[in-house]
Write a protein that holds these residues in place. Sequence first.
Motif, mmCIF file in Angstrom:
data_model
loop_
_atom_site.group_PDB
_atom_site.id
_atom_site.type_symbol
_atom_site.label_atom_id
_atom_site.label_comp_id
_atom_site.label_asym_id
_atom_site.label_seq_id
_atom_site.Cartn_x
_atom_site.Cartn_y
_atom_site.Cartn_z
ATOM 1 N N ASN A 17 1.042 -1.181 0.099
ATOM 2 C CA ASN A 17 -0.064 0.224 0.070
ATOM 3 C C ASN A 17 0.996 1.171 0.027
ATOM 4 O O ASN A 17 1.916 1.304 0.704
ATOM 5 C CB ASN A 17 -0.884 0.047 1.142
ATOM 6 C CG ASN A 17 -1.711 -1.237 1.348
ATOM 7 O OD1 ASN A 17 -2.605 -1.381 0.562
ATOM 8 N ND2 ASN A 17 -1.505 -1.981 2.114
ATOM 9 N N GLU A 67 -7.046 4.188 4.099
ATOM 10 C CA GLU A 67 -7.870 3.194 4.693
ATOM 11 C C GLU A 67 -7.182 1.640 4.611
ATOM 12 O O GLU A 67 -6.876 0.815 5.480
ATOM 13 C CB GLU A 67 -9.081 3.187 4.425
ATOM 14 C CG GLU A 67 -9.991 4.313 4.850
ATOM 15 C CD GLU A 67 -11.491 4.285 4.493
ATOM 16 O OE1 GLU A 67 -11.726 3.492 3.943
ATOM 17 O OE2 GLU A 67 -12.158 5.065 5.098
ATOM 18 N N PRO A 68 -6.740 1.434 3.462
ATOM 19 C CA PRO A 68 -5.932 0.288 2.962
ATOM 20 C C PRO A 68 -4.612 -0.089 3.877
ATOM 21 O O PRO A 68 -4.403 -0.955 4.427
ATOM 22 C CB PRO A 68 -5.766 0.202 1.688
ATOM 23 C CG PRO A 68 -6.818 1.127 0.968
ATOM 24 C CD PRO A 68 -6.988 2.297 2.146
ATOM 25 N N ALA A 71 -5.438 -0.565 7.561
ATOM 26 C CA ALA A 71 -5.996 -1.959 7.692
ATOM 27 C C ALA A 71 -4.920 -3.018 7.761
ATOM 28 O O ALA A 71 -4.909 -4.116 8.452
ATOM 29 C CB ALA A 71 -7.022 -2.394 6.494
ATOM 30 N N HIS A 72 -3.869 -2.963 6.796
ATOM 31 C CA HIS A 72 -2.851 -3.839 6.618
ATOM 32 C C HIS A 72 -1.914 -3.732 8.087
ATOM 33 O O HIS A 72 -1.629 -4.608 8.583
ATOM 34 C CB HIS A 72 -1.939 -3.494 5.425
ATOM 35 C CG HIS A 72 -0.686 -4.337 5.270
ATOM 36 N ND1 HIS A 72 -0.943 -5.613 4.891
ATOM 37 C CD2 HIS A 72 0.485 -4.326 5.858
ATOM 38 C CE1 HIS A 72 0.017 -6.360 4.827
ATOM 39 N NE2 HIS A 72 1.091 -5.517 5.458
ATOM 40 N N ALA A 74 -2.932 -2.793 10.966
ATOM 41 C CA ALA A 74 -3.491 -3.455 11.977
ATOM 42 C C ALA A 74 -3.362 -4.827 12.193
ATOM 43 O O ALA A 74 -3.669 -5.407 13.323
ATOM 44 C CB ALA A 74 -5.271 -3.084 12.018
ATOM 45 N N ALA A 75 -3.169 -5.476 11.145
ATOM 46 C CA ALA A 75 -2.927 -6.765 11.023
ATOM 47 C C ALA A 75 -1.552 -7.500 11.137
ATOM 48 O O ALA A 75 -1.265 -8.625 11.034
ATOM 49 C CB ALA A 75 -3.473 -7.417 9.837
#
Length: 208
Positions: A17, A67-68, A71-72, A74-75
């Motif tokens: 990203n 946002e992407p 999201a990445h 957070a994981a």
Amino acid sequence: MKSQLAYDAIALEYGGNAVFLRPSLRAALHLERLHGGFPALLRKIEEFDTLTIWQVITTAAGMESTEPLFAHAAAHPLKDFQTAAQVPCFELVAAFFPETPETTTKQSSTATPTPWGDLFKELYGFATGWLHWPPETAWNATPREITDAITAHFAKLKAIHGEAEDTDTGPTEEQRKQNADLGLDPDFDRAGLRALKDLSELREGMAL
């Protein structure tokens, strides 16, 4: 750390990203206020305070485009995201500061520094007032873009009207009429050129 041009958007890439952090005037003013000044902001970035990092990235790149990326992040382990994001955040803050023109006379160390928040608001006034930029254009421009545009604008006006000396008592009646015909302040030589001189006196003592 590679020198970052103040015109550039800083790339932040992580996990496939990519977002681009733009050092806009809007971002500069918002982030300068976030923790009460740039020194505190830089400390938070150094500590990798996650809320601050989120604010820096979303302010400079936009909420939707990030946002992407988040999201990445957070994981995956926070340390991995820190490795990718910390330097671009530092580069963004550095890009907020306009460089002092080479022709600027060095100021006395006793001069009172202008707070950065006040300077950014002054740049907005120059962009919308002197340059007649729409508000959105001014907010989206970088501080360096605005100072360069103002410098070029006043260079043009000085070429037309001549440069006022410190001992000058003001424009002649003929100059006042020419200024009015051009849509300028009739007292341009006293007010306009003084504003340029004040603006150009960005010095090391103002930075942090």
